[in-house]
Design a protein around this motif. Sequence first.
Motif, PDB file in Angstrom:
ATOM      1  N   LEU A  95       0.789  -1.226   0.000  1.00 29.44           N
ATOM      2  CA  LEU A  95       0.000   0.000   0.000  1.00 29.44           C
ATOM      3  C   LEU A  95       0.824   1.281   0.000  1.00 29.44           C
ATOM      4  CD1 LEU A  95      -2.653  -1.097   2.655  1.00 29.44           C
ATOM      5  CD2 LEU A  95      -2.820  -1.260   0.186  1.00 29.44           C
ATOM      6  N   LEU A  99       3.755   3.906  -4.181  1.00 33.47           N
ATOM      7  CA  LEU A  99       2.947   5.115  -4.346  1.00 33.47           C
ATOM      8  C   LEU A  99       3.634   6.312  -3.698  1.00 33.47           C
ATOM      9  CD1 LEU A  99      -0.605   3.655  -3.615  1.00 33.47           C
ATOM     10  CD2 LEU A  99       0.838   3.372  -5.598  1.00 33.47           C
ATOM     11  N   LEU A 436      -3.997   8.605  -0.350  1.00 30.76           N
ATOM     12  CA  LEU A 436      -3.724   7.814  -1.549  1.00 30.76           C
ATOM     13  C   LEU A 436      -4.977   7.152  -2.111  1.00 30.76           C
ATOM     14  CD1 LEU A 436      -0.375   6.108  -0.458  1.00 30.76           C
ATOM     15  CD2 LEU A 436      -0.657   7.868  -2.200  1.00 30.76           C
ATOM     16  N   PHE A 437      -5.931   6.796  -1.241  1.00 29.20           N
ATOM     17  CA  PHE A 437      -7.009   5.929  -1.726  1.00 29.20           C
ATOM     18  C   PHE A 437      -8.419   6.488  -1.589  1.00 29.20           C
ATOM     19  CE2 PHE A 437      -3.576   2.929  -0.430  1.00 29.20           C
ATOM     20  CZ  PHE A 437      -3.268   2.485  -1.700  1.00 29.20           C
ATOM     21  N   HIS A 516      -7.031  15.462  -6.991  1.00 28.31           N
ATOM     22  CA  HIS A 516      -7.130  14.044  -6.664  1.00 28.31           C
ATOM     23  C   HIS A 516      -6.722  13.212  -7.880  1.00 28.31           C
ATOM     24  CE1 HIS A 516      -9.485  10.212  -6.780  1.00 28.31           C
ATOM     25  NE2 HIS A 516      -8.715  10.040  -5.744  1.00 28.31           N
ATOM     26  N   ALA A 517      -7.180  13.634  -9.076  1.00 32.20           N
ATOM     27  CA  ALA A 517      -6.795  12.912 -10.300  1.00 32.20           C
ATOM     28  C   ALA A 517      -5.283  12.915 -10.441  1.00 32.20           C
ATOM     29  CB  ALA A 517      -7.450  13.567 -11.518  1.00 32.20           C
ATOM     30  N   GLU A 518      -4.676  14.082 -10.171  1.00 30.95           N
ATOM     31  CA  GLU A 518      -3.220  14.168 -10.301  1.00 30.95           C
ATOM     32  C   GLU A 518      -2.524  13.195  -9.337  1.00 30.95           C
ATOM     33  OE1 GLU A 518      -1.625  18.108 -10.044  1.00 30.95           O
ATOM     34  OE2 GLU A 518       0.437  17.368  -9.855  1.00 30.95           O
ATOM     35  N   GLU A 520      -3.734  10.492  -7.977  1.00 32.12           N
ATOM     36  CA  GLU A 520      -3.978   9.091  -8.306  1.00 32.12           C
ATOM     37  C   GLU A 520      -3.148   8.669  -9.519  1.00 32.12           C
ATOM     38  OE1 GLU A 520      -7.985   7.219  -7.487  1.00 32.12           O
ATOM     39  OE2 GLU A 520      -7.965   7.265  -9.666  1.00 32.12           O
ATOM     40  N   VAL A 521      -3.152   9.500 -10.558  1.00 32.74           N
ATOM     41  CA  VAL A 521      -2.403   9.144 -11.771  1.00 32.74           C
ATOM     42  C   VAL A 521      -0.910   9.093 -11.465  1.00 32.74           C
ATOM     43  CG1 VAL A 521      -1.768   9.929 -14.074  1.00 32.74           C
ATOM     44  CG2 VAL A 521      -4.151  10.030 -13.344  1.00 32.74           C
ATOM     45  N   ARG A 522      -0.429  10.097 -10.735  1.00 32.69           N
ATOM     46  CA  ARG A 522       1.004  10.102 -10.431  1.00 32.69           C
ATOM     47  C   ARG A 522       1.392   8.911  -9.576  1.00 32.69           C
ATOM     48  NH1 ARG A 522       2.943  15.758  -8.194  1.00 32.69           N
ATOM     49  NH2 ARG A 522       4.670  14.376  -7.653  1.00 32.69           N
ATOM     50  N   LEU A 524       0.208   5.952  -9.348  1.00 31.73           N
ATOM     51  CA  LEU A 524       0.213   4.635  -9.983  1.00 31.73           C
ATOM     52  C   LEU A 524       1.049   4.559 -11.248  1.00 31.73           C
ATOM     53  CD1 LEU A 524      -3.451   3.531  -9.351  1.00 31.73           C
ATOM     54  CD2 LEU A 524      -1.398   2.408  -8.540  1.00 31.73           C
TER      55      LEU A 524
END
Lengths: 530, 161
Positions: A95, A99, A436-437, A516-518, A520-522, A524
């Motif tokens: 986890l 990340l 992160l989640f 949040h998109a940034e 999450e994309v970064r 992963l």
Amino acid sequence: MTGAHHALALALFSVFVLVTLGITTWVGRERRGSPEEFYAGGRLFSPMENGFAIAGDYMSAASFLGVTGLIALYGYDGILYTVGFLVAWLVVLFLVAELVRNCGRFTLADVLVTRLRERPVRIATGVSSVTVSVLYLVAQMVGAGSLMTLLLGGTGESARAWTVVGVGVLMVVYITLGGMRAATWIQIVKAVLLLGGTVALTVLVLVRFHGDLSALLTTAAGRSGHGQAFLAPGLKYGGDPTSRLDFVSLGLALVLGTAGLPHILSRFYTVPTACAARRSVVWSIGLIGGFYLMTIVLGFGAAAILGPDAVRAAGPAGNNAVPLLALDLGGGAGSTGGTVLFAVVAAVAFATILAVVAGITLASSASVAHDLYRTVSRRARTPRSEVAVARVAAAGTGAVAIGLGLLAQDLNVAFLVGLAFAVAASANLPVLLFTLFWRRFTTRGAVWSVYGGLVPALVLVVLSPVVSGGPDAIFPGADFALFPLENPGLVSVPLGFLAGWLGTVTSPEAADAGRHAETEVRSLTGAGAA
Amino acid sequence: MENHDRRSAASALAGTIQPARALTAPDISRALTAPDIYREVQRGAAFREVRSRYRRFAFPAAAAFLLWYLAYVVTATAAPGLMARPVAGALNVAMLAGLAQFATTFLLTWAYARHARLHRDPAALELRWAVTLETRQEWTGQERTQEWTCQEQSRREGEHA
């Protein structure tokens, strides 16, 4: 005991100090003073090097001396510790490691500010990270003091005090001159020494029993005076329901705390990519798992060869089981082999403390300079001045650790370590996982989560039987022990998660979907990673 | 080479492997702000696939080992009698359970690393390349080499294992 092995141990330890100082000057010779160099060692360590360094950061003297002593005295209950320490790494691997490497730069707060407001979040996680580091640091300093008493054969308070001061000064020198690069190489050297020493002793124990593990266990059980009960849980933590619950609380703190320790998180920034971070954790799980399997053999070996009475006579907590075992395996007191092995083990244990102390000091100085000072100070800042502040912060951390280490000399080391893990699990892990989640997580949620875990953890310790209400407490005269458990994890970890949830749902502002998109994309993919 | 990379990057962004649907260079040069790009990637099929592959492995596995560990600790403290039951020789249930904790930790570590290497790394690298081209960050290709080297080493070690 004769003076020979004490002198030899001190000589070997001095060699380690000289070698590490040599590494530090060699590393520091082309010092460029960028934060990348100071906090992350240039980010170009290989997964194997970082795996050894992580293992070096994690295998503290508490586990080398403390856990083997616990097994030697209480049998199976010591194994419960090792399992918790190892399983915790799955949380880190699954986890956190990749990340965090992808999103962060130097500290825990760097991950959070990819989507949350900078100022409150940096202050909150800076405070909690420094708290965890100082608790862990004090545990190591106290351990160094008691080890020195053993090394010098009980010459008393002044030797202990000077050891604590000496360790503190050395770590400040390492960190201010060499930064993360020096810390990493010291960890690697120490991990190799510690694993080498452990392998050698394990082989000697196994040779003594002709490779028959069953005979080792039966002999240990027979000599312990507890019979087969020695090989089953319950001798230490099997008393009243409170002490059983206390152990569950400690177990929870151990397994969730590792992923929130600042000095472990900062290790992932020393490799170039998330793939390398993952592979370094795989290396470290192999090394740490092998190490704990060997400590089990050593613990039962000490019980079988020395017997619990001899172990207890050398120190009630059993911390001296391994050095005594080494003395016996080498041929007994007075023999050359015994003297050499005792000296090697004592020097390795000391090197362990020094290296762990260096790692924590660095993480703590990063929290102070990169998170707290940068946010609070209103002066114009350059990366170079930030590193200068970090060097001063390392010296300050050293001074605080020396002071507290001198004051806390009689505290139990294992308790302090358990407490540091509990605070890390309550204050640092919930906020990291939510960031992160959880899509809806907000800045208020983050701040509440950190303080909502940190404050209960510390308050519950103050109200625990460790601080007051018993003959072994810090204040034996007073009694305000309202909370029955020694370890606050069972209550404070859920509170940390709950506070984060509550802060988020009561937040006036919604979570920023773009950021949040940034994150999450970064996290992963590694896009935009430092 | 560069042309190929750019095309595969753009197609990864659009969530398809068919060049026909790929964004072309003029599309990319449209002035998009960084949050827009990340949201676009986040909505894309390629990223959703990487995310769900990660979560479908990591979340159940994490839940499983945490439950298994808590069950072990609670049994050890609440039912020492059960744990003391002998199995063979000096070996009892407690020893077996402890060794099983070590074994499952090693096994899950291996399984996670393998899963990431086979099912996640290549797609994540494509996406990283795509986002970087879109955001036009300074990315000289050195990072791509590092990422690729690490994955290649990890693949080779996997074959040896």
